[in-house]
Scaffold this active site. Structure first.
Site, PDB file in Angstrom:
ATOM      1  N   ASP A  65      44.731 -25.900 -29.468  1.00  0.00           N
ATOM      2  CA  ASP A  65      44.606 -24.444 -29.433  1.00  0.00           C
ATOM      3  C   ASP A  65      45.835 -23.811 -30.080  1.00  0.00           C
ATOM      4  O   ASP A  65      46.931 -24.352 -29.981  1.00  0.00           O
ATOM      5  CB  ASP A  65      44.544 -23.957 -27.981  1.00  0.00           C
ATOM      6  N   HIS A 104      50.932 -22.219 -28.989  1.00  0.00           N
ATOM      7  CA  HIS A 104      50.023 -21.912 -27.882  1.00  0.00           C
ATOM      8  C   HIS A 104      50.883 -21.589 -26.657  1.00  0.00           C
ATOM      9  O   HIS A 104      52.100 -21.520 -26.762  1.00  0.00           O
ATOM     10  CB  HIS A 104      49.120 -23.136 -27.675  1.00  0.00           C
ATOM     11  N   HIS A 133      46.380 -28.637 -21.304  1.00  0.00           N
ATOM     12  CA  HIS A 133      45.444 -27.773 -20.587  1.00  0.00           C
ATOM     13  C   HIS A 133      44.198 -28.604 -20.261  1.00  0.00           C
ATOM     14  O   HIS A 133      43.767 -29.444 -21.057  1.00  0.00           O
ATOM     15  CB  HIS A 133      45.060 -26.548 -21.433  1.00  0.00           C
ATOM     16  N   HIS A 168      35.951 -24.094 -30.203  1.00  0.00           N
ATOM     17  CA  HIS A 168      36.681 -23.638 -29.013  1.00  0.00           C
ATOM     18  C   HIS A 168      36.259 -22.221 -28.622  1.00  0.00           C
ATOM     19  O   HIS A 168      37.074 -21.369 -28.269  1.00  0.00           O
ATOM     20  CB  HIS A 168      38.198 -23.711 -29.229  1.00  0.00           C
ATOM     21  N   ASP A 205      41.024 -28.249 -20.181  1.00  0.00           N
ATOM     22  CA  ASP A 205      39.821 -28.330 -21.023  1.00  0.00           C
ATOM     23  C   ASP A 205      40.034 -29.223 -22.247  1.00  0.00           C
ATOM     24  O   ASP A 205      39.120 -29.408 -23.048  1.00  0.00           O
ATOM     25  CB  ASP A 205      39.304 -26.934 -21.419  1.00  0.00           C
ATOM     26  N   HIS A 206      41.234 -29.801 -22.368  1.00  0.00           N
ATOM     27  CA  HIS A 206      41.495 -30.733 -23.475  1.00  0.00           C
ATOM     28  C   HIS A 206      41.858 -32.134 -23.000  1.00  0.00           C
ATOM     29  O   HIS A 206      41.946 -33.045 -23.803  1.00  0.00           O
ATOM     30  CB  HIS A 206      42.621 -30.186 -24.377  1.00  0.00           C
ATOM     31  N   HIS A 259      47.146 -30.968 -26.174  1.00  0.00           N
ATOM     32  CA  HIS A 259      48.004 -30.335 -25.168  1.00  0.00           C
ATOM     33  C   HIS A 259      47.428 -30.570 -23.777  1.00  0.00           C
ATOM     34  O   HIS A 259      46.319 -31.097 -23.635  1.00  0.00           O
ATOM     35  CB  HIS A 259      48.212 -28.846 -25.466  1.00  0.00           C
TER      36      HIS A 259
HETATM   37 ZN   LIG Z   1      44.859 -24.439 -24.221  1.00  0.00          ZN
END
Ligand SMILES: [Zn+2]
Length: 305
Positions: free
Chosen positions: A214, A144, A66, A272, A68-69, A64
């Site tokens: 996530d 998510h 976001h 995570h 941090d990914h 996805h």
């Molecule tokens: Zn996320």
């Protein structure tokens, strides 16, 4: 028995990168493929730290959008160019990923000198995103705050193993050896048919790895996980912060353990982790109250199965 699957955890923490904790990225080695799964900020530094050859990565799966990914992806794509990459790079991720990356390349006038191929995902149902003779990868739709997919990496069943002693004993014509490995019966030199089971051994069962991050607690994913040997499931919080978990579309260690138990997976790997926790040990303890076979992800750790 040798190693069939190797999972390098490059980063397994939520939110911002810090000196000792890195956002999500993993490298999965399966049947001669090196799949990069998610690409948080600093992933290329972690790849270097663990001596992973950049050129072997041909497929990158992004769960996805976001940061941090996937904030490590533009940097990695640029470094591939600096290294003179010529091989194709395939990126699988939510719709919008192509626009995000190409805008950065356009503004910097730094187009890649290698083919960069995006496979944008929009489906809310599981779909096959990659397949060749040995491996198949399908999405695991997650729940998510934004559109998110996990990925199920499945080995295809291998060839049967020729029982060479039996083949010799029955005087099987060598021209049939290859067919026997594919499941056919053998024919003796004098023309008799010998059943395949007498001439071959079963192949090793195919191995399957499910990556789920996530997501909030999402039992709808369970049917897809039924065949998984290894499940990586996010556990951003402990039950003591269940209210935060619900609010942010994440899972607790207990949620992850319920999914693992109900799906009957072999091993559950938790990751995570929120950086609010000083130790990850309580995650293991919380999950093990429900599902015994729990491992903790750790930046730099390599799992072998
Ligand atoms: Zn996320």
């Amino acid at each position: 028995m040798g190693t069939n699957l190797r999972l390098h955890i490059l980063g397994c923490h939520a939110a911002a990168p810090r000196t000792m904790t890195h956002p999500t990225a993993q490298l999965l080695e399966l049947r001669n493929h090196w799949f990069l799964i998610d690409c948080g900020e600093g992933t290329q530094v972690e790849l270097r730290r663990y001596g992973i050859h950049f050129s072997r990565i041909k497929h990158i799966f992004i769960s996805h959008l976001h940061g941090d990914h996937f904030f490590g992806l533009p940097g990695l794509i640029s470094t591939f160019r600096l290294l003179g990459r010529e091989k194709e790079l395939h990126v699988y991720g939510p719709k919008g990923i192509k626009e995000a990356i190409t805008l950065l390349l356009k503004l910097g006038q730094s187009w890649t000198n290698y083919p960069l191929i995006f496979h944008e995902l929009t489906s809310r149902r599981s779909e096959v995103v990659f397949e060749d003779e040995v491996v198949i990868v399908r999405t695991i739709p997650l729940n998510h705050r934004i559109y998110t997919n996990g990925f199920l990496f499945s080995e295809k069943p291998g060839q049967r193993k020729l029982n060479i002693e039996a083949a010799r004993k029955y005087n099987i014509d060598m021209a049939y050896y290859r067919k026997i490995k594919n499941g056919s019966d053998g024919i003796t030199e004098d023309g008799r048919r010998i059943k395949n089971e007498l001439l071959s051994f079963d192949p090793r069962p195919p191995i399957r790895y499910a990556y789920c991050s996530d997501t909030s607690f999402h039992p709808e994913m369970i049917p897809l996980l039924k065949t998984a040997d290894i499940l990586y499931h996010e556990a951003t919080f402990l039950e003591s912060e269940a209210h935060l978990s619900t609010k942010t579309g994440h899972s607790t260690a207990r949620d992850a353990a319920i999914i693992a138990k109900d799906a009957g997976v072999g091993t559950l790997i938790l990751g995570h982790f929120s950086t609010r926790y000083a130790s990850t040990q309580p995650f293991k303890e919380e999950a093990q109250r429900i599902f015994p076979n729990v491992a903790l992800a750790e930046d730099g750790k390599v799992f072998e199965f």
